[in-house]
Motif scaffolding. Structure first.
Motif, PDB file in Angstrom:
ATOM      1  N   ASP A  24      14.243  30.714  46.366  1.00 64.05           N
ATOM      2  CA  ASP A  24      15.262  31.457  45.553  1.00 64.05           C
ATOM      3  C   ASP A  24      16.560  30.610  45.738  1.00 64.05           C
ATOM      4  O   ASP A  24      16.861  30.090  46.363  1.00 64.05           O
ATOM      5  CB  ASP A  24      15.391  32.834  45.931  1.00 64.05           C
ATOM      6  CG  ASP A  24      14.033  33.687  45.767  1.00 64.05           C
ATOM      7  OD1 ASP A  24      13.342  33.296  45.196  1.00 64.05           O
ATOM      8  OD2 ASP A  24      14.181  34.680  46.520  1.00 64.05           O
ATOM      9  N   VAL A  25      17.082  30.701  44.407  1.00 62.39           N
ATOM     10  CA  VAL A  25      18.447  30.008  44.128  1.00 62.39           C
ATOM     11  C   VAL A  25      19.622  31.158  44.318  1.00 62.39           C
ATOM     12  O   VAL A  25      19.790  32.188  43.551  1.00 62.39           O
ATOM     13  CB  VAL A  25      18.630  29.198  42.746  1.00 62.39           C
ATOM     14  CG1 VAL A  25      19.961  28.495  42.928  1.00 62.39           C
ATOM     15  CG2 VAL A  25      17.532  28.454  42.793  1.00 62.39           C
ATOM     16  N   ASP A  26      20.549  30.914  45.504  1.00 62.70           N
ATOM     17  CA  ASP A  26      21.607  31.879  45.452  1.00 62.70           C
ATOM     18  C   ASP A  26      22.711  31.161  44.906  1.00 62.70           C
ATOM     19  O   ASP A  26      23.427  30.172  45.687  1.00 62.70           O
ATOM     20  CB  ASP A  26      21.586  32.069  47.009  1.00 62.70           C
ATOM     21  CG  ASP A  26      22.714  33.264  47.141  1.00 62.70           C
ATOM     22  OD1 ASP A  26      23.176  33.876  46.401  1.00 62.70           O
ATOM     23  OD2 ASP A  26      22.956  33.592  48.485  1.00 62.70           O
ATOM     24  N   LEU A  27      23.299  31.826  43.875  1.00 58.31           N
ATOM     25  CA  LEU A  27      24.658  31.244  43.214  1.00 58.31           C
ATOM     26  C   LEU A  27      25.916  31.891  43.618  1.00 58.31           C
ATOM     27  O   LEU A  27      26.761  31.977  42.883  1.00 58.31           O
ATOM     28  CB  LEU A  27      24.483  31.267  41.744  1.00 58.31           C
ATOM     29  CG  LEU A  27      23.207  30.281  41.263  1.00 58.31           C
ATOM     30  CD1 LEU A  27      23.042  30.516  39.660  1.00 58.31           C
ATOM     31  CD2 LEU A  27      23.592  28.835  41.424  1.00 58.31           C
ATOM     32  N   THR A  28      25.839  33.085  44.635  1.00 57.98           N
ATOM     33  CA  THR A  28      26.993  33.777  44.933  1.00 57.98           C
ATOM     34  C   THR A  28      28.034  32.785  45.319  1.00 57.98           C
ATOM     35  O   THR A  28      27.942  31.791  46.134  1.00 57.98           O
ATOM     36  CB  THR A  28      26.575  34.693  45.746  1.00 57.98           C
ATOM     37  OG1 THR A  28      25.642  34.285  46.933  1.00 57.98           O
ATOM     38  CG2 THR A  28      25.829  35.865  45.048  1.00 57.98           C
ATOM     39  N   LEU A  29      29.393  33.049  44.864  1.00 55.59           N
ATOM     40  CA  LEU A  29      30.175  32.457  45.268  1.00 55.59           C
ATOM     41  C   LEU A  29      31.038  33.124  46.296  1.00 55.59           C
ATOM     42  O   LEU A  29      31.923  34.247  45.622  1.00 55.59           O
ATOM     43  CB  LEU A  29      31.395  31.737  44.348  1.00 55.59           C
ATOM     44  CG  LEU A  29      30.966  30.504  43.342  1.00 55.59           C
ATOM     45  CD1 LEU A  29      31.609  30.387  42.147  1.00 55.59           C
ATOM     46  CD2 LEU A  29      30.715  29.340  44.355  1.00 55.59           C
ATOM     47  N   PRO A  30      31.243  32.959  47.313  1.00 59.47           N
ATOM     48  CA  PRO A  30      32.190  34.033  48.274  1.00 59.47           C
ATOM     49  C   PRO A  30      33.538  34.022  48.169  1.00 59.47           C
ATOM     50  O   PRO A  30      34.113  32.916  47.485  1.00 59.47           O
ATOM     51  CB  PRO A  30      31.825  33.515  49.718  1.00 59.47           C
ATOM     52  CG  PRO A  30      31.300  32.128  49.560  1.00 59.47           C
ATOM     53  CD  PRO A  30      30.794  31.968  48.293  1.00 59.47           C
ATOM     54  N   GLY A  31      34.089  35.213  47.583  1.00 62.48           N
ATOM     55  CA  GLY A  31      35.710  34.984  47.484  1.00 62.48           C
ATOM     56  C   GLY A  31      35.978  35.102  46.111  1.00 62.48           C
ATOM     57  O   GLY A  31      37.147  35.058  45.444  1.00 62.48           O
ATOM     58  N   TRP A  32      35.131  34.807  45.114  1.00 63.37           N
ATOM     59  CA  TRP A  32      35.063  35.139  43.608  1.00 63.37           C
ATOM     60  C   TRP A  32      35.132  36.339  43.446  1.00 63.37           C
ATOM     61  O   TRP A  32      34.290  37.196  43.371  1.00 63.37           O
ATOM     62  CB  TRP A  32      34.036  34.336  43.090  1.00 63.37           C
ATOM     63  CG  TRP A  32      34.309  34.179  41.552  1.00 63.37           C
ATOM     64  CD1 TRP A  32      33.795  34.753  40.545  1.00 63.37           C
ATOM     65  CD2 TRP A  32      34.914  33.235  40.999  1.00 63.37           C
ATOM     66  NE1 TRP A  32      34.239  34.394  39.448  1.00 63.37           N
ATOM     67  CE2 TRP A  32      34.958  33.185  39.596  1.00 63.37           C
ATOM     68  CE3 TRP A  32      35.922  32.093  41.291  1.00 63.37           C
ATOM     69  CZ2 TRP A  32      35.660  32.514  38.855  1.00 63.37           C
ATOM     70  CZ3 TRP A  32      36.520  31.181  40.505  1.00 63.37           C
ATOM     71  CH2 TRP A  32      36.343  31.664  39.189  1.00 63.37           C
ATOM     72  N   GLY A  33      36.247  36.649  42.844  1.00 67.66           N
ATOM     73  CA  GLY A  33      36.509  38.184  42.648  1.00 67.66           C
ATOM     74  C   GLY A  33      36.780  39.338  43.648  1.00 67.66           C
ATOM     75  O   GLY A  33      36.466  40.239  43.577  1.00 67.66           O
ATOM     76  N   GLU A  34      36.776  38.775  44.804  1.00 71.38           N
ATOM     77  CA  GLU A  34      36.966  39.692  46.148  1.00 71.38           C
ATOM     78  C   GLU A  34      37.456  38.965  47.073  1.00 71.38           C
ATOM     79  O   GLU A  34      37.476  37.742  47.003  1.00 71.38           O
ATOM     80  CB  GLU A  34      35.468  40.273  46.321  1.00 71.38           C
ATOM     81  CG  GLU A  34      34.389  39.268  46.708  1.00 71.38           C
ATOM     82  CD  GLU A  34      33.024  39.868  46.708  1.00 71.38           C
ATOM     83  OE1 GLU A  34      32.977  40.978  46.620  1.00 71.38           O
ATOM     84  OE2 GLU A  34      32.191  38.846  47.141  1.00 71.38           O
ATOM     85  N   TRP A  35      37.681  39.776  48.181  1.00 71.79           N
ATOM     86  CA  TRP A  35      38.212  38.865  49.150  1.00 71.79           C
ATOM     87  C   TRP A  35      37.232  38.143  49.954  1.00 71.79           C
ATOM     88  O   TRP A  35      36.027  38.436  49.997  1.00 71.79           O
ATOM     89  CB  TRP A  35      39.001  39.813  50.242  1.00 71.79           C
ATOM     90  CG  TRP A  35      40.042  40.703  49.683  1.00 71.79           C
ATOM     91  CD1 TRP A  35      40.522  41.701  49.288  1.00 71.79           C
ATOM     92  CD2 TRP A  35      41.523  39.710  49.796  1.00 71.79           C
ATOM     93  NE1 TRP A  35      41.413  41.893  48.953  1.00 71.79           N
ATOM     94  CE2 TRP A  35      42.543  40.732  48.983  1.00 71.79           C
ATOM     95  CE3 TRP A  35      41.883  38.645  49.816  1.00 71.79           C
ATOM     96  CZ2 TRP A  35      43.646  40.479  48.883  1.00 71.79           C
ATOM     97  CZ3 TRP A  35      43.163  38.238  49.715  1.00 71.79           C
ATOM     98  CH2 TRP A  35      44.017  39.202  49.236  1.00 71.79           C
ATOM     99  N   GLY A  36      37.565  36.933  50.332  1.00 76.03           N
ATOM    100  CA  GLY A  36      36.848  35.913  51.139  1.00 76.03           C
ATOM    101  C   GLY A  36      37.409  35.770  52.334  1.00 76.03           C
ATOM    102  O   GLY A  36      38.478  35.868  52.562  1.00 76.03           O
TER     103      GLY A  36
END
Lengths: 445, 746
Positions: free
Chosen positions: B623-635
């Motif tokens: 599976d391809v995980d495209l989540t960007l940590p910190g995008w639109g929330e705290w990272g």
């Protein structure tokens, strides 16, 4: 206190003589040598590369003729002696070990058309454009003697070829007809004709010695039986056959050098399809000669190259050429199966190794073992692409190379056309003729 | 000469030419029919006679004249009639005279004969001659066929070809016509003949030969007696054996067995007293035999016989007894296990927990999972395999469980059933416990034997290659169009690849050639997967990924494993050797011994399974995980993107097509082409040649000085292929190897 010494049997580590290699103990447990096969592969690769690096087949060029060399003959008893006839009627006898001409005879006026040695090696025969057959002694004339033929036969027509019987005092000439001569008589024992065209070459079968093969300029190959004084069969090809050569190991096999760039190997019992079509030359094939092993033959071509073919392969395994070599007219494989001689238009006879990368001279036992080992390795890994590619690589002069490309295109176009025709015609109306059958026009009984 | 004379002579000449076909002795006389020119000719003659009178020209030209059709012989002319002369005309006057009857008859006969047919024209005749001659010659030539074929097929020819040594023969044999001629010779030969001395072979006279052949009388008698005795003994033993063999009494058999066992025991005790070391050895042997039997699991009550007995046990007392006996033996065997050897300890302690009768199925699975070496066990019939695939719960329960002390009495069927149920429960419990332990054997890896690993991979690769070739071959056949079918049929049409690769560049140094090789490997892009591929299989060092939670799945996995490593249940008591299987066992033991030597402490099959699992894992689409940590929330450190976001940006790749080796438990099919390997792989076209080579010798066979290594590898391969019947399509290879092996042995 008693001290126990470590002791080893000296037989295990001492070499027998100083010349031996140092003995290295080796554990033969295969688990300790997991890369044995890959290592062997690399060795094979290296052997192949070295083979190509050392492939220098050209040995010597014998110069001295003042016109193109038209025919060559081997001495049946002496490996070092070669006879050659030139287009100006000169016959020269060469010593290959010294690479020198040992005798020169002005044998004929005009071309020396054919030359052959007697089976015992004491004399040889030449035919020329001056309508004569001459028998010469192999040894030169004594001091004060004149260079003269032993016998001279004046014929009515031009003789274009000659070959001597392998066991008896009989020889055959060809011209307008095939004549069988007794050496003692001045008229032929019998003359055989079939058709009216000039016959360019005649050859005795080395095994079944009463059989003869000839090729005429009306595109046919005719077989004769000397005992029954009758022709046997005739096969007509697409184009003219220049010469034929019998396989010295297989009585019924012969190979014909054709004008259509191909060579055809026939089984004389089934002439309607050749056993093999050998193609690689890009111009007319002028001469062919078998190796004494009967496994390979060499062909000389108008395209300024000579090629070596395995008998059972349709493609050549080797091609030889030099910048200075012009149209090769005649070629011979020496009786020890090691060398090849070719005579060409530009008055030279060239000596080649039959095996391009073979090391000449005496080999030590270790060298021999290494050679054998490498040979085996090459054979074992011959199909691996790396190795194959390297082993197959040959340099070609530009003229031949471009010719090959051109002919490949032509061939492909022809094939495509054939396929298209087949595709677009009613099934069964067009039949595909195989490459072997394509070149045979007819077989005449 | 006058002009007229010249003309005359010319005329005569032309006439002469015309006359040439006539017979030579035809009298060329001036005929009387030509009166008109007669006078002139006479005159000419006269003139000539006169001119010759002067003496210098005596020679006269022969007289020539025109040929006449009406020249008569025997004064018979058909003049006047203008017709042909017919035979009957001639015969007419003969009729009257009786003396000419014989002639008449002959003539009549001639008359009745038909005319001979016209001879064939020259070309036709020649053609026939040629044809006959050709047939004759080609027949004569075919005598060379066997020699030519032999030479062509010979692996190597050494020139000059050997001439056969002519055997030495006495001159009398060679020359049949040779005779003694001189008187001395004759005398000598006479003497020789008289005394019956050998003439040709000067070794022994006939008398001498006879005397040599003859034997001493005493000796001959003794020998005869000996032979007689031997024959009598043999027949006696044969008869006895036959008789004994026919005895059907079970009691007798039992007694016999017991007797044998007792005898063995006695002997053993005796030996113990006399020679303790030998006894120890014997003991060891017995122990070993016991171990073998233990491993063979013959007494596990899961064989055909046991199953049938279990069914019968309800109704048949004897069957029940037999089962009990069997069980007792089983117990005996398994109980002794603790003390048996170090290697089986692990098994032992697992089994000890059970304390009571351990059901055989459990035992089996235990063995399957971490037995010392599955190779040691026998191959199994496919029938049992299938049974194994089923869930262990669904396994038919063949065992009737009874304690050995209840041997004498019968029990009602209900009681037995209760026992059975109880038993099943216990077994399932045991299984669960065991499954939890199952991860252990995987992590606890035995030291790998790298060479055998290699051997395995090599073989696997080969089998793959074979597989592929079969497939490709089939495809070719099926997909080829009619055009190409036609062309295929003709071997000549087949485009032979040129043996040479001709180019205008020169390659002179090793470096150039190196370049060449590289170039070559990029050129052939259609290289199929083959030999080396097997070795290129990636190996992840990860452990078995299955989680112990999913029990059901787990079980399936194990079953799959079992498929390969199953063994047939067989039992044999060591003290009482089974007579029936003795021979077979011996053979097997030999083989086992060999296998044991070859794969000491090494479990190839488990490794293979592991490898396969890894390959399957690796080939699964990820599976391809495209989540960007910190995008639109705290990272930051310790903060993970929210589950919702992860869910949203996780792209699930669709499941690929099922693996080709899904249903082939013992094959790994790698469908990825390895570019680096491809450069060194043999092309599909050449595989056939390779195979032909293979048939001659082993692919692994080294050809250098290290050749003695080969023997050992070969022996390994040999044993591997013999037992590795689970390798798909390895039959051919194993056959090859076996033949190789036989050669080595010879």
């Amino acid at each position: 206190m008693k001290v126990k010494m470590l002791s080893r049997n000296p037989d295990n580590y001492v070499r027998e003589t100083k010349l031996d290699l140092q003995r290295v103990p080796r554990n033969y447990d295969p688990t300790l040598h997991p890369f044995e096969v890959p290592r062997e592969y690399v060795r094979a690769l290296n052997a192949t590369k070295l083979e190509r690096v050392f492939a220098k087949p050209f040995l010597a060029s014998l110069d001295g003729h003042r016109d193109g060399v038209n025919c060559l003959a081997k001495h049946p008893k002496s490996l070092a002696t070669v006879l050659s006839g030139a287009c100006d009627g000169e016959v020269r006898i060469w010593n290959l070990t010294k690479r020198k001409c040992i005798r020169t005879i002005q044998a004929h006026e005009g071309f020396v058309r054919g030359i052959c040695t007697r089976f015992c090696g004491t004399s040889f025969f030449t035919v020329g454009d001056d309508k004569t057959v001459k028998q010469w002694k192999m040894d030169g004339p004594g001091y004060g003697e004149e260079e003269e033929p032993l016998h001279t036969i004046l014929g009515k027509t031009v003789y274009t070829g000659i070959d001597h019987h392998w066991k008896e005092a009989v020889f055959a000439t060809c011209g307008q007809q095939v004549d069988i001569w007794d050496e003692q008589r001045t008229s032929p024992i019998c003359s055989m004709t079939w058709g009216f065209d000039s016959i360019s070459s005649v050859k005795f079968n080395p095994i079944e010695t009463f059989l003869l093969g000839s090729c005429a300029s009306d595109r046919n190959i005719v077989l004769y039986d000397m005992r029954q004084a009758t022709p046997l069969k005739k096969v007509i090809l697409d184009m003219r056959t220049n010469t034929i050569c019998w396989n010295p190991m297989e009585a019924f096999i012969f190979t014909a050098a054709n004008e259509d760039y191909n060579l055809y190997t026939f089984d004389m019992r089934a002439l309607d399809t050749p056993v093999m079509v050998h193609m690689d030359h890009v111009s007319a094939v002028l001469d062919v000669d078998y190796s004494p092993t009967g496994k390979e033959f060499v062909s000389a071509s108008f395209d300024k190259s000579i090629r070596i073919f395995p008998v059972d392969k349709s493609r050549s395994r080797e091609v030889y050429h030099t910048k200075r070599m012009q149209h090769v007219i005649c070629v011979k494989w020496t009786s020890d199966s090691k060398y090849i001689m070719c005579g060409s238009d530009e008055m030279n006879i060239r000596l080649w190794k039959a095996n391009a990368s073979e090391k000449l001279g005496v080999l030590t036992s270790r060298e021999k073992a290494a050679k054998d080992y490498n040979q085996k390795l090459k054979e074992k890994f011959q199909h691996h692409p790396h190795i194959k590619r390297i082993a197959r690589h040959r340099h070609l002069p530009k003229s031949i190379y471009s010719q090959i490309q051109e002919q490949r295109i032509m061939k492909e176009a022809r094939r495509r056309k054939e396929v298209n025709r087949l595709k677009h015609s009613k099934p069964g109306s067009v039949s595909i003729v195989s490459e072997k059958k394509k070149h045979i026009v007819a077989v005449v009984k | 000469m006058s002009a007229a004379g010249v003309a005359e002579s010319l005329l005569a000449l032309s006439q002469q030419e015309e006359l040439e076909d006539l017979p030579k002795d035809y009298p060329l006389s001036p005929s009387e029919d030509e009166e008109d020119i007669d006078g002139e000719r006479k005159h000419q003659k006269l003139l000539e006679a006169i001119s010759s009178l002067d003496g210098n020209n005596r020679w006269k030209l022969a007289e020539r004249s025109e040929a006449s059709l009406k020249v008569s012989e025997f004064n018979v002319t058909s003049e006047g009639s203008g017709e042909k002369l017919v035979l009957s005309d001639l015969l007419g006057p003969v009729k009257t005279s009786s003396s000419l009857a014989a002639v008449k008859k002959q003539l009549n006969r001639v008359k009745s004969k038909k005319t001979v047919e016209l001879p064939l024209n020259k070309e036709e005749v020649e053609r026939i001659h040629r044809e006959v001659a050709f047939n004759k010659t080609s027949q004569a030539l075919s005598k060379w066929d066997p020699i030519v074929v032999k030479n062509r097929q010979a692996e190597q020819l050494v020139f000059p070809l050997k001439k056969e040594q002519s055997a030495f023969a006495p001159i009398e044999h060679v020359l049949s016509s040779w005779k003694a001629r001189t008187p001395l010779e004759q005398e000598v030969f006479n003497l020789l003949h008289k005394n019956k001395q050998p003439v040709t072979d000067p070794l022994l006279t006939p008398v001498e030969k006879a005397s040599l052949k003859a034997m001493n009388l005493e000796e001959a008698k003794m020998r005869r007696a000996e032979l007689q005795r031997a024959r009598a003994l043999q027949s006696y033993y044969e008869a006895r054996a036959r008789r004994e063999k026919k005895i059907k009494s079970k009691k007798y058999r039992k007694v016999l067995k017991k007797g044998k066992a007792k005898k063995a025991l006695k002997e053993f005790e005796k030996l113990q007293k006399e020679n303790p070391t030998a006894a120890l050895e014997e003991l060891e042997k017995i122990e070993k035999a016991r171990m073998m039997e233990r491993m063979s699991l013959k007494h596990q009550n899961s064989g055909k016989w046991a199953k049938s007995k279990a069914i019968m046990a309800k109704y048949d007392l004897e069957a029940r007894q037999a089962m009990q006996e069997q069980l007792a033996r089983n117990k005996e065997l398994t109980q002794k296990l603790q003390a048996a050897s170090e290697s089986e300890e692990e098994e032992g302690d697992v089994e000890e927990e059970g304390e009571l009768l351990v059901p055989d199925a459990v035992n089996e699975i235990q063995m399957d999972a971490d037995g010392p070496n599955p190779w040691m066990l026998r191959n199994h019939s496919s029938g049992t395999k299938e049974a194994r695939i089923q869930d262990p719960e669904q396994l038919p329960e063949p065992v009737a469980h009874e304690t050995p002390e209840s041997e004498e009495e019968e029990r009602p069927g209900a009681e037995e059933e209760i026992l059975l149920n109880e038993f099943e429960e216990r077994r399932s419990l045991r299984k669960k416990a065991e499954l939890n332990q199952d991860t252990k054997p995987v992590s606890r890896q035995e030291p790998k034997d790298s060479s055998s690993q290699e051997v395995l991979s090599e073989l696997r690769a080969l089998s793959q290659k074979l597989n592929k070739e079969n497939q490709s071959g089939k495809q070719k056949v099926s997909s080829a169009r009619t055009v190409w079918v036609v062309q295929r049929k003709d071997p000549t049409e087949e485009e032979e690849e040129p043996l040479l690769l001709q180019r205008p560049e020169r390659a002179q140094t090793v470096e150039d050639l190196e370049e060449l090789g590289k170039e070559g490997c990029f050129q052939n892009k259609e290289v199929p997967r083959s030999v080396l591929e097997g070795q290129q299989l990636e190996r992840n060092p990860n452990n078995h990924p299955g989680a112990p939670k999913e029990k059901k799945k787990k079980e399936q996995m194990i079953d799959l494993q079992n498929l390969l490593t199953m063994k047939s249940p067989s039992v044999k008591s060591l003290a009482v050797p089974m007579t029936i299987e003795e021979l077979e066992d011996e053979e097997e033991r030999d083989q086992k011994q060999m296998i044991k030597e070859a794969f000491a402490g090494d479990d190839v099959i488990r490794d293979f399974l592991k490898e396969k699992r890894e390959a399957v894992e690796a080939s699964k689409p990820k599976d391809v995980d495209l989540t960007l940590p910190g995008w639109g929330e705290w990272g930051g450190v310790g903060l993970k993107p929210s589950a919702k976001k992860r869910r949203r940006f996780l792209i699930k790749t669709p499941e690929g097509p099922p693996r080709k080796d899904k249903n082939l438990p013992n094959v790994i099919i790698n469908e990825k082409r390895n570019v680096h390997a491809a450069a060194h792989q043999v092309r599909e076209r050449e595989i056939l040649c390779c195979l032909a080579l293979l048939l001659g010798r082993n692919i692994l066979a080294l050809c250098g000085k290290e050749r003695c290594v080969i023997l050992t590898t070969e022996s390994k391969l040999f044993s591997f292929s013999r037992t590795g019947s689970e390798m798909n399509n390895s039959r051919l290879i194993s056959a090859v190897l076996i033949s190789d092996w036989e050669e080595v042995e010879a």
